[in-house]
Design an enzyme around this catalytic site. Structure first.
Site, PDB file in Angstrom:
ATOM      1  N   SER A 203      56.538  32.139   2.242  1.00  0.00           N
ATOM      2  CA  SER A 203      56.604  30.985   1.362  1.00  0.00           C
ATOM      3  C   SER A 203      57.284  31.371   0.042  1.00  0.00           C
ATOM      4  CB  SER A 203      55.209  30.407   1.144  1.00  0.00           C
ATOM      5  OG  SER A 203      55.269  29.147   0.526  1.00  0.00           O
ATOM      6  N   ASP A 440      56.506  23.948  10.732  1.00  0.00           N
ATOM      7  CA  ASP A 440      56.168  24.061   9.311  1.00  0.00           C
ATOM      8  C   ASP A 440      56.155  22.683   8.654  1.00  0.00           C
ATOM      9  OD1 ASP A 440      55.939  24.764   6.599  1.00  0.00           O
ATOM     10  OD2 ASP A 440      57.165  26.555   6.859  1.00  0.00           O
ATOM     11  N   HIS A 478      53.092  26.700   8.432  1.00  0.00           N
ATOM     12  CA  HIS A 478      53.343  27.459   7.207  1.00  0.00           C
ATOM     13  C   HIS A 478      52.316  28.575   7.149  1.00  0.00           C
ATOM     14  CE1 HIS A 478      55.671  27.666   3.546  1.00  0.00           C
ATOM     15  NE2 HIS A 478      54.570  27.798   2.816  1.00  0.00           N
TER      16      HIS A 478
END
Length: 549
Positions: A203, A440, A478
């Site tokens: 991220s 995601d 994610h």
């Protein structure tokens, strides 16, 4: 580092079960405690740090013994310190550097998450690394990271960005400043040079990894980047555009949670078999997207429909909310590196849209009750962009930001990691392993795929293959998701850097906390994806082939 591998069966991924932690070249000195204590009062001059600071200092240095009950990392010196800003109103950069007594000559920098504000867990495994493998610190790596230049109660707080130096530290400067500090400590602690410097994260940490290699190609040898927020500003604008689509006209575009769930379930039901395996994973995402119009048509409200209106999609929900979620947006101006689009998400291909549990937006927005991206978008626009002037979030138009446009573009040049020319990094032998989840909901998989394709367009496929591997992973969200791929990624990177052996369809192990935990799949290099061969156990990677159709 030497590793010993043993396969559980001929068909299941070989998992590293033991590592040789100490060799003659790595032998720990007998005076490790004294060497650690000697660092405790160290001050680092600003001249030792290449970017502007007023120096740094160690706050504490403590030897953590190998026999300590809570320590699984071998003996190491835990060093906490801070780097001081030029602007006295800016916060310090707080960092942690872990110096193993049995050092392997290599450094591994850890990236953060969200808007950061705390030091990442530098004694843990790598992002998406194997749970059963020793941590990098236990393998002998010096591991380190920082809070990115501010302290915050949570990673959603962006108030620090009202200060220019704190904003620039977050954007990119803290990365090199912290590396420089770590190098000073390594020189103080050991009597031999550094052989390799790596970066790993997911991220925000993934963006930081790309930033590290693109801004300082001579300083890093390899990067593990996972679902990076590479187009950071584009993502924040997407959150603002989504908020307008959902909450304008008394939240006419808001889709209730039950209907959001229904959309996802219907998509999985429709597309699950496109990869020849009905296993809850959609691998043939392109084939699934081709069916999205039929899915929407089937769920749209009909003129003669009776019953609960929450069971079907209205015209506004389709034309506003689904459009920006699924297709993204285009801008009439360009962000850094010529980017003027932010592609959407696989929101009609089984990904659960995060539109919040409440139909009305709070002031300020709160992730959970409100659409997930609206909160961080508001934090960005208020603190990075508008700063001291109050922001009317639902009056902001991403297409026409007015006087704020120049500021937005400037910020993208500071923070985004969207460069397409990696010639310098490639020329010095650097390597990048990049994973992006197809599922995601936070960082657009289509956006990062487009960025990878832009790198190929700039440099050519042959050149890109020399230093980068990009994997679009079915089921990975994610982090987590329906399939969470874990593998010995640091060993794979190290092997590629040192021995010139790139990863070739490595096997990854599903670490989800679900009945499918432990199944394996090949990690397929984009644009290929794992396709079931039609026979054998669907839990075994050996029964899948990387395919493109």
């Amino acid at each position: 580092m030497t590793s010993l591998f043993r396969a559980a069966s001929p068909q299941v991924m070989a998992i590293p079960l033991a590592y040789i932690l100490v060799s003659p070249a790595m032998a720990a000195p007998h005076d490790a405690s004294a060497l650690c204590s000697a660092i405790a009062t160290l001050k680092i001059a600003a001249t030792k740090i290449t970017l502007p600071t007023t120096g740094a200092r160690v706050i504490s240095a403590k030897l953590v013994g190998a026999s300590d009950a809570a320590n699984h990392n071998g003996e190491y010196c835990k060093v906490i310190g801070e780097t001081h800003p030029v602007d006295p109103k800016a916060p310090n950069i707080v960092w942690q550097v872990n110096l193993p007594s049995a050092w392997n000559g290599k450094l591994l920098q850890y990236g953060g998450g969200g808007y950061n504000g705390s030091v990442p867990p530098t004694t843990d495994k790598t992002t998406l690394g194997l749970d059963v493998a020793p941590t990098p610190l236990a393998q002998g790596y010096v591991t380190f990271g920082s809070d990115s230049g501010h302290q915050a109660p949570n990673a959603d707080d962006a108030s620090f960005a009202k200060n220019d130096e704190a904003m620039q530290n977050y954007g990119y400067m803290h990365i090199k400043k912290t590396l420089d500090v770590a190098k000073v400590l390594v020189a103080e602690r050991y009597d031999r040079p550094i052989s390799r410097v790596y970066f790993q994260g997911g991220s925000t940490g993934g963006r930081e990894g790309l930033t590290a290699a693109s801004r300082w190609p001579g300083a890093y040898d390899g990067i593990l980047t996972n679902y990076p927020t590479a187009n950071f500003v584009g993502l924040r604008l997407w959150g603002a555009g989504l908020a307008r689509a959902v909450y304008d006209d008394n939240s006419a575009g808001w889709i209730p949670p039950k209907l959001v769930e229904k959309i996802a379930k219907e998509a999985i039901k429709s597309c699950d078999g496109l990869d020849a395996a009905e296993d809850g994973l959609i691998s043939n995402m392109e084939g699934c997207r081709a069916q999205s119009k039929a899915l929407v048509d089937g769920l749209s409200c009909k003129a003669d429909m009776s019953g609960n209106p929450e069971d079907c999609l209205t015209k506004v929900q389709i034309e506003r909310t689904l459009k920006i979620y699924h297709e993204g947006y285009s801008l009439p101006y360009k962000l850094a590196n010529g980017i003027d689009t932010y592609p959407g998400y696989n929101s009609l291909e089984g990904i659960m849209m995060q539109l919040g549990s409440e139909p009305q937006i709070r002031n300020p927005p709160v992730s959970g009750p409100n659409a997930h991206h609206s909160s961080r978008s508001f934090e960005f626009l208020q603190n990075f962009v508008s700063r001291d002037k109050p922001l009317d979030f639902l009056a902001f138009n991403i297409q026409k930001p007015g006087q704020l446009q120049d500021r937005i573009v400037q910020l993208s040049e500071v923070i985004d990691a969207t460069r397409t020319d990696w010639s310098a990094f490639n020329a010095r032998g650097g390597k990048i392993i990049w994973l992006q989840g197809a599922d995601d909901p936070s960082v657009s998989p289509l956006g990062n795929t487009k960025l990878y394709q832009s790198i190929i367009a700039e440099m050519g496929q042959d050149k890109v293959s020399e230093f980068m591997r990009f994997y679009l992973v079915p089921g990975l969200a994610h982090g987590g998701g329906r399939f969470s791929p874990t593998w010995d990624n640091l060993t794979a990177l190290d092997n590629w850097v040192n021995n010139g052996v790139p990863p070739t369809n490595p096997i990854v192990l599903d670490a989800t906390k679900s009945p499918t935990k432990g199944r394996t799949r090949p990690l397929c290099q984009y644009p290929s994806w794992p396709k079931y061969n039609g026979e054998g156990d669907m839990a075994l990677a050996s029964n899948f082939t990387c395919a493109t159709n």
